[in-house]
Scaffold this motif. Sequence first.
Motif, short mmCIF file in Angstrom:
data_model
loop_
_atom_site.label_atom_id
_atom_site.label_comp_id
_atom_site.label_asym_id
_atom_site.label_seq_id
_atom_site.Cartn_x
_atom_site.Cartn_y
_atom_site.Cartn_z
N ALA A 26 0.82 -1.20 0.00
CA ALA A 26 0.00 0.00 0.00
C ALA A 26 0.86 1.26 0.00
CB ALA A 26 -0.92 0.00 1.21
N LEU A 27 0.45 2.23 -0.80
CA LEU A 27 1.10 3.54 -0.88
C LEU A 27 0.10 4.62 -0.52
CD1 LEU A 27 2.77 3.23 -4.41
CD2 LEU A 27 3.98 3.30 -2.23
N SER A 28 0.60 5.71 0.09
CA SER A 28 -0.23 6.87 0.38
C SER A 28 0.64 8.10 0.36
CB SER A 28 -0.89 6.72 1.76
OG SER A 28 -1.64 7.87 2.08
N VAL A 41 -8.03 3.78 -3.61
CA VAL A 41 -8.47 4.76 -4.60
C VAL A 41 -7.91 4.48 -5.99
CG1 VAL A 41 -8.95 6.58 -2.95
CG2 VAL A 41 -6.67 6.39 -3.93
N ASP A 42 -6.86 3.65 -6.07
CA ASP A 42 -6.26 3.32 -7.36
C ASP A 42 -5.30 2.16 -7.13
OD1 ASP A 42 -5.71 3.44 -10.05
OD2 ASP A 42 -4.79 5.43 -10.00
N ILE A 50 -3.05 2.14 -3.99
CA ILE A 50 -2.91 3.51 -3.50
C ILE A 50 -4.13 3.76 -2.60
CG2 ILE A 50 -2.81 5.94 -4.14
CD1 ILE A 50 -1.59 4.96 -6.83
N VAL A 51 -3.88 4.16 -1.37
CA VAL A 51 -4.95 4.24 -0.37
C VAL A 51 -4.99 5.60 0.31
CG1 VAL A 51 -4.81 1.75 0.08
CG2 VAL A 51 -3.50 3.33 1.51
#
Length: 56
Positions: A26-28, A41-42, A50-51
Motif C-alpha cells: 500500500a502507498l499513500s 483509490v487506485d 494507493i490508499v
Amino acid sequence: MTVPIPVRGLGEILVSVRGGSEAFAALSDRPIEKNTQVLVVDMASARTAIVVAVNP
C-alpha cells in the motif's frame, strides 16, 4: 492496515477477496498508522494499492 505506511514508503493492507483476504502493498501520500481503515483509490500495479485513510 497491517503494516503502517511511513513517509515515502510502503505499508501493507488486507483486502477481502473471493470470500477470503489477501495482502497487498500500500502507498499513500501521507503516513497511515497500523489498524487504520483505508479506502483503495487506485492501483499502482497488480499487487500495490494507493490508499487514503477513511477517518484521518
